[in-house]
Design an enzyme around this catalytic site. Structure first.
Site, PDB file in Angstrom:
ATOM      1  N   VAL A  70       0.850  -1.188   0.000  1.00 16.88           N
ATOM      2  CA  VAL A  70       0.000   0.000   0.000  1.00 16.88           C
ATOM      3  C   VAL A  70       0.888   1.241   0.000  1.00 16.88           C
ATOM      4  O   VAL A  70       1.781   1.378   0.836  1.00 16.88           O
ATOM      5  CB  VAL A  70      -0.940   0.024   1.226  1.00 16.88           C
ATOM      6  CG1 VAL A  70      -1.813   1.282   1.193  1.00 16.88           C
ATOM      7  CG2 VAL A  70      -1.814  -1.227   1.262  1.00 16.88           C
ATOM      8  N   ASP A 178      -9.353 -11.154   7.583  1.00 19.95           N
ATOM      9  CA  ASP A 178      -8.248 -10.827   8.486  1.00 19.95           C
ATOM     10  C   ASP A 178      -8.464  -9.497   9.213  1.00 19.95           C
ATOM     11  O   ASP A 178      -7.640  -8.579   9.123  1.00 19.95           O
ATOM     12  CB  ASP A 178      -6.923 -10.806   7.714  1.00 19.95           C
ATOM     13  CG  ASP A 178      -5.725 -10.966   8.646  1.00 19.95           C
ATOM     14  OD1 ASP A 178      -5.920 -11.433   9.773  1.00 19.95           O
ATOM     15  OD2 ASP A 178      -4.607 -10.611   8.237  1.00 19.95           O
TER      16      ASP A 178
END
Length: 487
Positions: A70, A178
């Site tokens: 990211v 998650d």
């Protein structure tokens, strides 16, 4: 990548909004009208936005063999964004990727870091989301430096997360992959938000749970499938994080709770800051979420109802509870746009390139004047002076640019903040900082909310050695840029 790149430091923004934790903040689309519609970006756009995926712009990365990284990036129309770049072996079916991204991109909530776009060119797969400048829950809870997270803020995190999950369930997206403290981010106002990335269905080589097996829902270990009840189990582990200030395995926590030793579970930093009743109730909720049998766990709507009654200091803004500075009092460096960064570096050549490229698109003066005024010889002379000034400015002949722009301004028939901005830079290039500051201020008189004028004012003040005043101008420019990007 072969391109030069520099860090974009985080900025602490604020607003006068003081959220009430007792409200759901209107999670429907109406609250997010300021967000751009979901769209597909080109590879070149995102490559440019992240400075060719410069390593300095990496926000986080997951996995070892096939990391999905990211980056933070800046897009002209959207402002600051988070760009998730998947490993090349992920999402082999581009149609599945696009369909998933569009579905997640249709969600709009103040409790999410919303997905605003994607990119699929060749084997590249990227997601583009709102950028959250104030780090993760894990950072504030486990790795704090100045102060621990207050009890009221922990309760607010739990509520806002439950509301985010409830909203997603109401929109048919009850699965989240998650869920952990790194998936909870804090926006410019210090409000906790759930990352939209975990809402995407799994890619071919991904894992639904990348954390230690001690934190994985028991049914996932048996079946390898994520269910809505699995997400609630993960919510329970986050409640344990909030209670203890540590990433404590559920089995250990449940042993303490069953032994009536829940106070041993509590973060020592919280001693004296919460009532036993509130602590007991949050422990009870965590225990219900962590039940071995999925059907015995509550749903997000039930969790939201239970958590609303526990909220404290609901009238206090999140940035206060989180302990981050209010924008104008911040000692933290600004998260600057390319123009702001160029001003901070006093890179006058970069400022020239930006002004030259922008042209007169932010300039309303000339267009309005020409719409209503009668052509005169004086006006024609003024336009000729501006045209000659523009040619000189483009050629970096700043002395001639100053002379021509001065003739246009002195003519008095038309007003142009862009001309003042260009003459301001020409003065800076000519080492005439006082004259440059006057032009920047005149541009502000004409267009009070124009970020470029504030940026040039900052550059002029830096040149004059007035660094504190220059920093204030940069903060104001950044604030107006943020408003502009929301409109």
């Amino acid at each position: 990548m072969g391109a030069s790149c520099s860090k974009f430091p985080f900025c602490w923004w604020h607003s006068s909004f003081k959220p009430s934790a007792l409200q759901s903040s209107d999670l429907e689309n109406g609250d997010k009208n300021s967000l751009p519609s979901f769209r597909e970006f080109s590879w070149e756009e995102l490559k440019s936005a992240t400075k060719e995926f410069c390593s300095d712009n990496i926000v986080s990365e997951h996995g070892e063999k096939a990391p999905n990284v990211v980056y933070k990036g800046f897009l002209e129309n959207e402002g600051w964004v988070a760009v998730k770049r998947f490993n090349k072996s992920a999402w082999p079916d581009s149609r599945q990727f696009i369909d998933e991204a569009k579905t997640v991109g249709s969600l709009r909530s103040e409790r999410l870091s919303n997905l605003i776009g994607c990119c699929h060119e060749g084997d590249e797969r990227l997601l583009v989301a709102e950028f959250m400048p104030n780090d993760t829950l894990a950072k504030h809870l486990f790795h704090w430096e100045d102060q621990h997270m207050k009890w009221a803020m922990r309760l607010r995190v739990a509520l806002y997360l439950a509301q985010a999950l409830d909203y997603c369930c109401s929109r048919g997206r009850s699965l989240y992959h998650d869920l952990n403290a790194y998936r909870i981010l804090f926006d410019q106002d210090g409000n906790p938000r759930l990352s939209c990335f975990g809402l995407m269905k799994n890619s071919r080589d991904g894992k639904s749970y990348s954390t230690n097996l001690a934190f994985t829902p028991p049914e996932y270990l048996r079946t390898g499938r994520v269910t809505p009840e699995s997400v609630v189990y993960s919510f329970g582990t986050i409640l344990l994080d909030l209670l203890s200030g540590k990433h404590i395995p559920p089995s250990h926590a449940l042993d303490l709770i069953r032994g009536k030793n829940f106070l041993m579970l509590m973060d020592s930093c919280l001693e004296g800051h919460f009532s036993n009743d509130d602590g007991t109730e949050l422990v009870r909720l965590a225990t219900r979420c962590l039940q071995f049998e999925p059907r015995e766990r509550p749903n997000p709507k039930t969790l939201t109802t239970s958590l609303i009654s526990l909220q404290k200091d609901s009238e206090v803004a999140s940035y206060v509870l989180l302990g981050i500075p209010e924008g104008s009092n911040s000692n933290q460096p600004l998260m600057l746009s390319p123009m702001g960064e160029a001003c901070l570096r006093m890179d006058l050549t970069a400022i020239h390139e930006i002004l030259d490229k922008a042209g007169y698109k932010d300039d309303e003066g000339i267009a309005n004047e020409l719409s209503f005024q009668v052509w005169t010889n004086q006006m024609q002379e003024g336009l000729n002076s501006k045209k000659q000034g523009d040619a000189a400015f483009r050629a970096k002949d700043y002395t001639t640019a100053i002379d021509c722009y001065s003739m246009f301004i002195d003519g008095g028939t038309m007003v142009s903040p862009t001309v003042y901005a260009r003459r301001c830079l020409s003065y800076l290039m000519s080492e005439l900082a006082n004259e440059a500051l006057e032009d920047a201020m005149q541009a502000l008189v004409i267009s009070p909310n124009w970020p470029t004028a504030l940026h040039l004012q900052a550059a002029s003040l830096f040149t004059l050695g007035m660094d504190n005043e220059a920093q204030e101008s940069l903060k104001e420019a950044t604030k107006f840029e943020a408003k502009r990007n929301k409109n």
